[in-house]
Design a protein around this motif. Sequence first.
Motif, PDB file in Angstrom:
ATOM      1  N   GLY A  66       0.815  -1.201   0.000  1.00 51.78           N
ATOM      2  CA  GLY A  66       0.000   0.000   0.000  1.00 51.78           C
ATOM      3  C   GLY A  66       0.848   1.249   0.000  1.00 51.78           C
ATOM      4  N   PRO A  67       0.241   2.396   0.239  1.00 49.87           N
ATOM      5  CA  PRO A  67       0.996   3.645   0.178  1.00 49.87           C
ATOM      6  C   PRO A  67       2.039   3.748   1.287  1.00 49.87           C
ATOM      7  CG  PRO A  67      -1.163   4.019   1.133  1.00 49.87           C
ATOM      8  CD  PRO A  67      -1.159   2.608   0.627  1.00 49.87           C
ATOM      9  N   VAL A  68       3.118   4.452   0.980  1.00 50.56           N
ATOM     10  CA  VAL A  68       4.090   4.786   2.010  1.00 50.56           C
ATOM     11  C   VAL A  68       3.401   5.722   3.001  1.00 50.56           C
ATOM     12  CG1 VAL A  68       6.293   5.913   2.492  1.00 50.56           C
ATOM     13  CG2 VAL A  68       6.015   4.535   0.427  1.00 50.56           C
ATOM     14  N   VAL A  69       3.564   5.456   4.288  1.00 46.57           N
ATOM     15  CA  VAL A  69       2.914   6.259   5.317  1.00 46.57           C
ATOM     16  C   VAL A  69       3.954   6.849   6.265  1.00 46.57           C
ATOM     17  CG1 VAL A  69       0.812   4.885   5.189  1.00 46.57           C
ATOM     18  CG2 VAL A  69       2.555   4.314   6.899  1.00 46.57           C
ATOM     19  N   MET A  70       3.504   7.790   7.077  1.00 46.10           N
ATOM     20  CA  MET A  70       4.360   8.419   8.082  1.00 46.10           C
ATOM     21  C   MET A  70       3.733   8.162   9.446  1.00 46.10           C
ATOM     22  SD  MET A  70       4.959  11.945   5.947  1.00 46.10           S
ATOM     23  CE  MET A  70       6.535  12.479   6.622  1.00 46.10           C
ATOM     24  N   VAL A  71       4.427   7.428  10.294  1.00 46.47           N
ATOM     25  CA  VAL A  71       3.905   7.066  11.612  1.00 46.47           C
ATOM     26  C   VAL A  71       4.400   8.076  12.634  1.00 46.47           C
ATOM     27  CG1 VAL A  71       3.850   5.297  13.410  1.00 46.47           C
ATOM     28  CG2 VAL A  71       3.850   4.630  10.992  1.00 46.47           C
ATOM     29  N   ARG A  78       9.877  14.558  22.707  1.00 54.49           N
ATOM     30  CA  ARG A  78       9.217  15.248  21.596  1.00 54.49           C
ATOM     31  C   ARG A  78       8.432  14.246  20.755  1.00 54.49           C
ATOM     32  NH1 ARG A  78      14.782  15.863  20.284  1.00 54.49           N
ATOM     33  NH2 ARG A  78      15.518  14.235  18.837  1.00 54.49           N
ATOM     34  N   ALA A  79       7.670  14.785  19.827  1.00 52.61           N
ATOM     35  CA  ALA A  79       6.957  13.944  18.864  1.00 52.61           C
ATOM     36  C   ALA A  79       7.932  13.505  17.772  1.00 52.61           C
ATOM     37  CB  ALA A  79       5.797  14.715  18.246  1.00 52.61           C
ATOM     38  N   ASN A  80       7.679  12.343  17.195  1.00 56.28           N
ATOM     39  CA  ASN A  80       8.579  11.802  16.182  1.00 56.28           C
ATOM     40  C   ASN A  80       7.795  11.317  14.968  1.00 56.28           C
ATOM     41  OD1 ASN A  80      11.243  10.934  15.268  1.00 56.28           O
ATOM     42  ND2 ASN A  80      10.455   8.858  15.520  1.00 56.28           N
ATOM     43  N   ILE A  81       8.496  11.230  13.834  1.00 62.27           N
ATOM     44  CA  ILE A  81       7.914  10.738  12.588  1.00 62.27           C
ATOM     45  C   ILE A  81       8.781   9.606  12.052  1.00 62.27           C
ATOM     46  CG2 ILE A  81       7.171  11.306  10.232  1.00 62.27           C
ATOM     47  CD1 ILE A  81       7.194  14.274  11.111  1.00 62.27           C
ATOM     48  N   MET A  82       8.170   8.517  11.634  1.00 62.63           N
ATOM     49  CA  MET A  82       8.882   7.422  10.991  1.00 62.63           C
ATOM     50  C   MET A  82       8.196   7.086   9.669  1.00 62.63           C
ATOM     51  SD  MET A  82       9.350   3.422  12.051  1.00 62.63           S
ATOM     52  CE  MET A  82       7.800   3.029  11.237  1.00 62.63           C
ATOM     53  N   THR A  83       8.970   6.983   8.612  1.00 68.94           N
ATOM     54  CA  THR A  83       8.439   6.582   7.308  1.00 68.94           C
ATOM     55  C   THR A  83       8.327   5.065   7.260  1.00 68.94           C
ATOM     56  OG1 THR A  83       9.447   8.517   6.279  1.00 68.94           O
ATOM     57  CG2 THR A  83       8.818   6.710   4.824  1.00 68.94           C
ATOM     58  N   GLU A 116       0.378   3.753  21.290  1.00 65.28           N
ATOM     59  CA  GLU A 116      -0.471   4.560  20.425  1.00 65.28           C
ATOM     60  C   GLU A 116       0.367   5.281  19.375  1.00 65.28           C
ATOM     61  OE1 GLU A 116      -2.306   7.214  23.301  1.00 65.28           O
ATOM     62  OE2 GLU A 116      -0.845   8.775  22.809  1.00 65.28           O
ATOM     63  N   CYS A 117      -0.258   5.557  18.238  1.00 67.42           N
ATOM     64  CA  CYS A 117       0.428   6.255  17.154  1.00 67.42           C
ATOM     65  C   CYS A 117      -0.611   6.773  16.172  1.00 67.42           C
ATOM     66  CB  CYS A 117       1.407   5.320  16.434  1.00 67.42           C
ATOM     67  SG  CYS A 117       0.607   3.963  15.537  1.00 67.42           S
ATOM     68  N   VAL A 118      -0.145   7.562  15.219  1.00 68.63           N
ATOM     69  CA  VAL A 118      -0.993   8.010  14.114  1.00 68.63           C
ATOM     70  C   VAL A 118      -0.349   7.545  12.812  1.00 68.63           C
ATOM     71  CG1 VAL A 118      -2.046   9.960  12.902  1.00 68.63           C
ATOM     72  CG2 VAL A 118      -1.760  10.044  15.397  1.00 68.63           C
ATOM     73  N   ILE A 119      -1.144   6.913  11.952  1.00 68.14           N
ATOM     74  CA  ILE A 119      -0.693   6.577  10.603  1.00 68.14           C
ATOM     75  C   ILE A 119      -1.145   7.725   9.701  1.00 68.14           C
ATOM     76  CG2 ILE A 119      -0.915   4.991   8.664  1.00 68.14           C
ATOM     77  CD1 ILE A 119      -1.412   2.749  10.666  1.00 68.14           C
ATOM     78  N   ASN A 120      -0.177   8.486   9.205  1.00 69.10           N
ATOM     79  CA  ASN A 120      -0.459   9.630   8.342  1.00 69.10           C
ATOM     80  C   ASN A 120      -0.159   9.239   6.896  1.00 69.10           C
ATOM     81  OD1 ASN A 120      -0.649  11.981  10.536  1.00 69.10           O
ATOM     82  ND2 ASN A 120       1.075  10.658  11.069  1.00 69.10           N
ATOM     83  N   ILE A 121      -1.086   9.536   5.988  1.00 67.45           N
ATOM     84  CA  ILE A 121      -0.937   9.130   4.595  1.00 67.45           C
ATOM     85  C   ILE A 121      -0.617  10.351   3.734  1.00 67.45           C
ATOM     86  CG2 ILE A 121      -2.009   7.948   2.647  1.00 67.45           C
ATOM     87  CD1 ILE A 121      -3.885   6.586   4.652  1.00 67.45           C
ATOM     88  N   PRO A 122       0.637  10.453   3.254  1.00 68.30           N
ATOM     89  CA  PRO A 122       1.025  11.594   2.429  1.00 68.30           C
ATOM     90  C   PRO A 122       0.723  11.361   0.949  1.00 68.30           C
ATOM     91  CG  PRO A 122       2.940  10.236   2.837  1.00 68.30           C
ATOM     92  CD  PRO A 122       1.776   9.565   3.535  1.00 68.30           C
ATOM     93  N   GLU A 164      -0.216  18.263   6.983  1.00 69.20           N
ATOM     94  CA  GLU A 164      -0.028  18.296   5.537  1.00 69.20           C
ATOM     95  C   GLU A 164      -0.428  16.988   4.856  1.00 69.20           C
ATOM     96  OE1 GLU A 164       2.610  21.388   7.303  1.00 69.20           O
ATOM     97  OE2 GLU A 164       2.144  19.286   7.768  1.00 69.20           O
ATOM     98  N   CYS A 165      -0.623  15.926   5.614  1.00 62.64           N
ATOM     99  CA  CYS A 165      -0.977  14.637   5.014  1.00 62.64           C
ATOM    100  C   CYS A 165      -2.444  14.591   4.616  1.00 62.64           C
ATOM    101  CB  CYS A 165      -0.647  13.492   5.969  1.00 62.64           C
ATOM    102  SG  CYS A 165       1.114  13.134   6.062  1.00 62.64           S
ATOM    103  N   TYR A 166      -2.713  13.839   3.575  1.00 63.35           N
ATOM    104  CA  TYR A 166      -4.073  13.720   3.035  1.00 63.35           C
ATOM    105  C   TYR A 166      -5.033  13.057   4.019  1.00 63.35           C
ATOM    106  CZ  TYR A 166      -7.562  10.794   0.637  1.00 63.35           C
ATOM    107  OH  TYR A 166      -8.691  10.106   0.307  1.00 63.35           O
ATOM    108  N   ALA A 167      -4.552  12.055   4.765  1.00 60.74           N
ATOM    109  CA  ALA A 167      -5.402  11.331   5.715  1.00 60.74           C
ATOM    110  C   ALA A 167      -4.595  10.999   6.965  1.00 60.74           C
ATOM    111  CB  ALA A 167      -5.955  10.059   5.091  1.00 60.74           C
ATOM    112  N   ASN A 168      -5.299  10.830   8.076  1.00 60.82           N
ATOM    113  CA  ASN A 168      -4.657  10.537   9.360  1.00 60.82           C
ATOM    114  C   ASN A 168      -5.497   9.519  10.125  1.00 60.82           C
ATOM    115  OD1 ASN A 168      -4.891  13.683   8.806  1.00 60.82           O
ATOM    116  ND2 ASN A 168      -2.780  13.287   9.424  1.00 60.82           N
TER     117      ASN A 168
END
Length: 226
Positions: A66-71, A78-83, A116-122, A164-168
């Motif tokens: 599926g699409p590459v996401v940003m977790v 601090r908050a972090n982002i992982m591809t 817990e986390c958020v899957i962000n879809i760019p 900035e991501c299309y979906a979260n």
Amino acid sequence: MGMANGQFVESAPALSLSIASSATSNLPRHSYGKTKVIMKTAQNKGSKIVKKSFPLLKVYGLLEPGPVVMVTTTSKERANIMTMSWHMMIDFEPPIVGCVISNRNYTFDILKATRECVINIPTVELAEKVVGCGNTSGRKVDKFKTFELTQTSASCIKAPLIDECYANLECKVFDGKMVAKYNIFILEVLKAWIDPANKDPRTIHHRGRGAFMVAGETIKLPSLMK
């Protein structure tokens, strides 16, 4: 660009994107082995396709689901982002998602602790930032500041959304039984957000070594599936 359990690792080559095209065809019968094989397709009985052995190390590039996401996760620092690109749907409602997150990643320990986390879809417009986040470690870098991404508050959890991501998708760890052996987190989506103005989101799909396929034409066929 290298991969480790579906996450991007450092020393990436220049970003390469290729536009996807939609096509339909009858599937040929599979053949295996190290030698070249000739297969006849059901679509055109007169044609012959010469195939060759493919390295097992590169199979993931054929099956990226599926699409590459940003977790996104958050810790005391601090908050972090992982591809991430290794994920799969498991159930419809509530939505259950399986994610492979390497125990070498900074996100692994945070997610294991906070659950817990958020899957962000760019979309493709964020492609360079997506790769940049994947090629840096949250242990050393504040990725929100470095890549100029915007945090917004989630409604159910502490981890932030990437505006900035299309979906979260706001998620909690639903099942952790496979974490120790396979680095697989089973997540339940608690709340989903989407940008209604983006009618045709062009997501990106990793094909290995810095190459990405961009979602293209959508086709609709009669189906009994949801």
